[in-house]
Design a protein around this motif. Structure first.
Motif, PDB file in Angstrom:
ATOM      1  N   GLU A  11       0.832  -1.209   0.000  1.00 48.55           N
ATOM      2  CA  GLU A  11       0.000   0.000   0.000  1.00 48.55           C
ATOM      3  C   GLU A  11       0.864   1.255   0.000  1.00 48.55           C
ATOM      4  O   GLU A  11       0.585   2.212  -0.727  1.00 48.55           O
ATOM      5  CB  GLU A  11      -0.932  -0.007   1.204  1.00 48.55           C
ATOM      6  CG  GLU A  11      -1.855   1.198   1.239  1.00 48.55           C
ATOM      7  CD  GLU A  11      -2.736   1.240   2.464  1.00 48.55           C
ATOM      8  OE1 GLU A  11      -3.436   2.259   2.619  1.00 48.55           O
ATOM      9  OE2 GLU A  11      -2.731   0.283   3.263  1.00 48.55           O
ATOM     10  N   THR A  12       1.917   1.257   0.802  1.00 44.52           N
ATOM     11  CA  THR A  12       2.816   2.415   0.845  1.00 44.52           C
ATOM     12  C   THR A  12       3.451   2.649  -0.520  1.00 44.52           C
ATOM     13  O   THR A  12       3.534   3.787  -0.985  1.00 44.52           O
ATOM     14  CB  THR A  12       3.912   2.195   1.912  1.00 44.52           C
ATOM     15  OG1 THR A  12       3.279   2.083   3.196  1.00 44.52           O
ATOM     16  CG2 THR A  12       4.903   3.341   1.937  1.00 44.52           C
ATOM     17  N   LYS A  13       3.885   1.564  -1.175  1.00 41.84           N
ATOM     18  CA  LYS A  13       4.575   1.685  -2.462  1.00 41.84           C
ATOM     19  C   LYS A  13       3.639   2.085  -3.597  1.00 41.84           C
ATOM     20  O   LYS A  13       4.010   2.886  -4.449  1.00 41.84           O
ATOM     21  CB  LYS A  13       5.257   0.356  -2.800  1.00 41.84           C
ATOM     22  CG  LYS A  13       6.010   0.392  -4.101  1.00 41.84           C
ATOM     23  CD  LYS A  13       6.792  -0.867  -4.361  1.00 41.84           C
ATOM     24  CE  LYS A  13       7.553  -0.693  -5.663  1.00 41.84           C
ATOM     25  NZ  LYS A  13       8.562  -1.693  -5.864  1.00 41.84           N
ATOM     26  N   THR A  14       2.428   1.532  -3.603  1.00 44.62           N
ATOM     27  CA  THR A  14       1.543   1.730  -4.758  1.00 44.62           C
ATOM     28  C   THR A  14       0.398   2.702  -4.518  1.00 44.62           C
ATOM     29  O   THR A  14      -0.221   3.176  -5.467  1.00 44.62           O
ATOM     30  CB  THR A  14       0.918   0.389  -5.194  1.00 44.62           C
ATOM     31  OG1 THR A  14       0.042  -0.074  -4.156  1.00 44.62           O
ATOM     32  CG2 THR A  14       1.998  -0.648  -5.500  1.00 44.62           C
ATOM     33  N   GLY A  15       0.060   2.928  -3.243  1.00 43.14           N
ATOM     34  CA  GLY A  15      -1.096   3.757  -2.927  1.00 43.14           C
ATOM     35  C   GLY A  15      -2.409   2.991  -3.018  1.00 43.14           C
ATOM     36  O   GLY A  15      -3.477   3.579  -2.854  1.00 43.14           O
ATOM     37  N   LEU A  16      -2.337   1.691  -3.277  1.00 39.02           N
ATOM     38  CA  LEU A  16      -3.538   0.867  -3.417  1.00 39.02           C
ATOM     39  C   LEU A  16      -3.646  -0.116  -2.257  1.00 39.02           C
ATOM     40  O   LEU A  16      -2.662  -0.739  -1.869  1.00 39.02           O
ATOM     41  CB  LEU A  16      -3.492   0.080  -4.730  1.00 39.02           C
ATOM     42  CG  LEU A  16      -3.487   0.920  -6.002  1.00 39.02           C
ATOM     43  CD1 LEU A  16      -3.191   0.040  -7.204  1.00 39.02           C
ATOM     44  CD2 LEU A  16      -4.816   1.622  -6.165  1.00 39.02           C
ATOM     45  N   THR A  17      -4.845  -0.266  -1.744  1.00 34.28           N
ATOM     46  CA  THR A  17      -5.080  -1.225  -0.667  1.00 34.28           C
ATOM     47  C   THR A  17      -5.157  -2.642  -1.258  1.00 34.28           C
ATOM     48  O   THR A  17      -5.407  -2.801  -2.464  1.00 34.28           O
ATOM     49  CB  THR A  17      -6.402  -0.931   0.067  1.00 34.28           C
ATOM     50  OG1 THR A  17      -7.485  -1.152  -0.851  1.00 34.28           O
ATOM     51  CG2 THR A  17      -6.440   0.477   0.628  1.00 34.28           C
ATOM     52  N   PRO A  18      -5.000  -3.645  -0.415  1.00 30.04           N
ATOM     53  CA  PRO A  18      -5.181  -5.012  -0.916  1.00 30.04           C
ATOM     54  C   PRO A  18      -6.556  -5.228  -1.540  1.00 30.04           C
ATOM     55  O   PRO A  18      -6.689  -5.889  -2.568  1.00 30.04           O
ATOM     56  CB  PRO A  18      -4.992  -5.869   0.337  1.00 30.04           C
ATOM     57  CG  PRO A  18      -4.072  -5.055   1.192  1.00 30.04           C
ATOM     58  CD  PRO A  18      -4.500  -3.629   0.960  1.00 30.04           C
ATOM     59  N   HIS A  54       6.190  -9.801  -2.151  1.00 33.75           N
ATOM     60  CA  HIS A  54       5.021  -8.938  -2.006  1.00 33.75           C
ATOM     61  C   HIS A  54       3.895  -9.427  -2.913  1.00 33.75           C
ATOM     62  O   HIS A  54       2.733  -9.428  -2.536  1.00 33.75           O
ATOM     63  CB  HIS A  54       5.391  -7.486  -2.305  1.00 33.75           C
ATOM     64  CG  HIS A  54       6.266  -6.903  -1.256  1.00 33.75           C
ATOM     65  ND1 HIS A  54       7.636  -7.010  -1.302  1.00 33.75           N
ATOM     66  CD2 HIS A  54       5.973  -6.237  -0.124  1.00 33.75           C
ATOM     67  CE1 HIS A  54       8.144  -6.420  -0.234  1.00 33.75           C
ATOM     68  NE2 HIS A  54       7.151  -5.945   0.499  1.00 33.75           N
ATOM     69  N   GLY A  55       4.262  -9.848  -4.116  1.00 35.05           N
ATOM     70  CA  GLY A  55       3.257 -10.358  -5.038  1.00 35.05           C
ATOM     71  C   GLY A  55       2.559 -11.598  -4.505  1.00 35.05           C
ATOM     72  O   GLY A  55       1.343 -11.737  -4.626  1.00 35.05           O
TER      73      GLY A  55
END
Length: 96
Positions: A11-18, A54-55
Motif C-alpha cells: 500500500e505504501t509503495k503503490t497507494g492501493l489497498t489489498p 510482495h506479489g
C-alpha cells in the motif's frame, strides 16, 4: 516479514489497498480458480514493480481471502502475525 507487513508495504509503495488489488484482479479475470500465480505475479511486477514476496502476499488474499493459517499467529516465524485475519482496507482504517 508478516503477511500484514507485506500488504502494508504494498500500500505504501503503490497507494492501493489489498482490496483495491483484488478488484483490479477481478476486472482482469485473474479471480478464476485456474489463474496461475505466475500470471498474477507478472502483472504485479510489470504494472506496479512488485517483487515475488510482495506479489505472493497479494496472490494469497486474491485466491484465499483475508484468512491465514493459525500457525503464523503469535509465533516467531518469518510470517508471524497478530491475527489470523488480514486487514485488506488500508493501514489508515485498520482497528488498533
Amino acid at each position: 516479514m508478516s503477511f500484514q507487513a507485506y500488504l502494508d508495504t504494498i500500500e505504501t509503495k503503490t497507494g492501493l489497498t489489498p482490496r483495491a488489488f483484488i478488484a483490479l484482479a477481478q476486472e482482469r479475470g485473474f479471480d478464476a480458480p485456474s489463474t496461475k500465480a505466475g500470471t498474477i505475479l507478472t502483472w504485479l511486477k510489470e504494472e506496479y514493480g512488485l517483487g515475488r514476496g510482495h506479489g505472493m502476499a497479494l496472490v494469497h488474499v486474491m485466491k484465499h481471502g483475508p484468512r491465514i493459517d493459525a500457525k503464523h499467529v503469535g509465533t516467531t516465524g518469518s510470517h508471524r502475525d497478530d491475527s489470523d485475519t488480514l486487514w485488506l482496507d488500508g493501514k489508515a482504517t485498520r482497528p488498533s
